[in-house]
Design a protein around this motif. Structure first.
Motif, mmCIF file in Angstrom:
data_model
loop_
_atom_site.group_PDB
_atom_site.id
_atom_site.type_symbol
_atom_site.label_atom_id
_atom_site.label_comp_id
_atom_site.label_asym_id
_atom_site.label_seq_id
_atom_site.Cartn_x
_atom_site.Cartn_y
_atom_site.Cartn_z
ATOM 1 N N GLY A 189 0.800 -1.224 0.000
ATOM 2 C CA GLY A 189 0.000 0.000 0.000
ATOM 3 C C GLY A 189 0.830 1.269 0.000
ATOM 4 N N LYS A 190 0.321 2.277 0.705
ATOM 5 C CA LYS A 190 0.972 3.585 0.789
ATOM 6 C C LYS A 190 1.880 3.630 2.016
ATOM 7 C CE LYS A 190 -2.808 5.938 -1.596
ATOM 8 N NZ LYS A 190 -3.835 6.998 -1.531
ATOM 9 N N VAL A 191 3.153 3.915 1.773
ATOM 10 C CA VAL A 191 4.169 3.817 2.826
ATOM 11 C C VAL A 191 4.767 5.187 3.149
ATOM 12 C CG1 VAL A 191 6.313 2.686 3.519
ATOM 13 C CG2 VAL A 191 4.739 1.516 1.949
ATOM 14 N N VAL A 192 4.828 5.513 4.441
ATOM 15 C CA VAL A 192 5.467 6.739 4.911
ATOM 16 C C VAL A 192 6.885 6.410 5.377
ATOM 17 C CG1 VAL A 192 5.445 8.611 6.604
ATOM 18 C CG2 VAL A 192 3.293 7.795 5.628
ATOM 19 N N ILE A 193 7.855 7.098 4.815
ATOM 20 C CA ILE A 193 9.260 6.938 5.219
ATOM 21 C C ILE A 193 9.528 7.872 6.388
ATOM 22 C CG2 ILE A 193 11.658 7.184 4.469
ATOM 23 C CD1 ILE A 193 10.547 6.845 1.555
ATOM 24 N N ILE A 194 10.086 7.333 7.464
ATOM 25 C CA ILE A 194 10.333 8.146 8.655
ATOM 26 C C ILE A 194 11.824 8.224 8.957
ATOM 27 C CG2 ILE A 194 9.917 8.369 11.130
ATOM 28 C CD1 ILE A 194 7.223 7.283 10.800
ATOM 29 N N ASP A 195 12.334 9.451 9.073
ATOM 30 C CA ASP A 195 13.745 9.663 9.386
ATOM 31 C C ASP A 195 13.874 10.907 10.249
ATOM 32 O OD1 ASP A 195 16.456 9.041 9.328
ATOM 33 O OD2 ASP A 195 16.508 8.801 7.153
#
Length: 217
Positions: free
Chosen positions: A117-123
């Motif tokens: 699905g829709k993925v949020v990249i977190i950094d």
């Protein structure tokens, strides 16, 4: 500056994660401030940081199915944010990558939930955008869709050397290259507004203003 952004900058200063003085950046610049998310290294501060990430993501209105944390700092940030989201009633899966592929067990470089699905990249921050590019490639290779990048602080800073500075900031370049939004809990404007209102930090105001004028977007 919104209350959430104001609280985040104040929290980062109180935790010693956002510091003022003279610091050399990866680009070799002498910066009047330094933000090191690796210093959120106890349960209380990490939990509070994750709450900022989670609330910022929910407030953004971005539609998402799961989180992805690029090695190494992103691993802790994505997992902690997933916990914070669950505490807010949004149970969300997450995954992260290894720097080196595992040759036994399940193998491969990806750990956690299957990318979908829709993925949020977190950094923590975006400097050169390398981590984001690697993450986007992994997510797309798995058949999923990167839908946003969520970071703690946007330095709103041009890359390159004096006389050959980039047209936009690293964040703007990522947004343009991949066509996805970069959401930050706070940014350089928030930082400047904060120190301008804090008498004990007044001595750093001119240095931050000069740095922003020289390298900012």
């Amino acid at each position: 500056m919104s209350n959430l952004r104001q609280e985040f900058i104040a929290f980062s200063v109180a935790a010693g994660v956002l510091r003022f003085g003279e610091f050399t950046t990866k680009a070799g610049r002498l910066s009047p401030y330094f933000f090191n998310a690796g210093l959120f290294h106890d349960g209380a501060t990490l939990g509070k940081l994750a709450d900022f990430y989670a609330q910022t993501l929910l407030d953004s209105g971005v539609e998402f199915d799961m989180l992805f944390g690029p090695a190494y700092k992103g691993i802790t940030l994505a997992s902690a944010t997933a916990v914070a989201l669950a505490n807010k009633g949004r149970n969300t899966s997450f995954a992260y990558n290894r720097k080196e592929a595992k040759d036994h067990g399940e193998g491969g470089t990806l750990v956690g939930a299957k990318l979908h699905g829709k993925v949020v990249i977190i950094d923590d921050v975006i400097s050169a955008g390398t981590s984001v590019r690697e993450s986007v490639d992994m997510i797309r290779a798995a058949g999923a869709e990167p839908c946003a990048v969520l970071i703690a602080l946007d330095r709103m800073e041009r890359s390159g050397k004096d006389g050959a500075l980039s047209e936009g900031s690293a964040v703007q370049q990522v947004q343009k290259e991949f066509g996805i939004p970069v959401i930050s809990i706070g940014n350089l404007e928030d930082l400047f507004s904060y120190i301008a209102a804090e008498p004990q930090l007044a001595q750093h105001k001119d240095a931050v203003a000069a740095y922003r004028s020289r390298y900012g977007v």
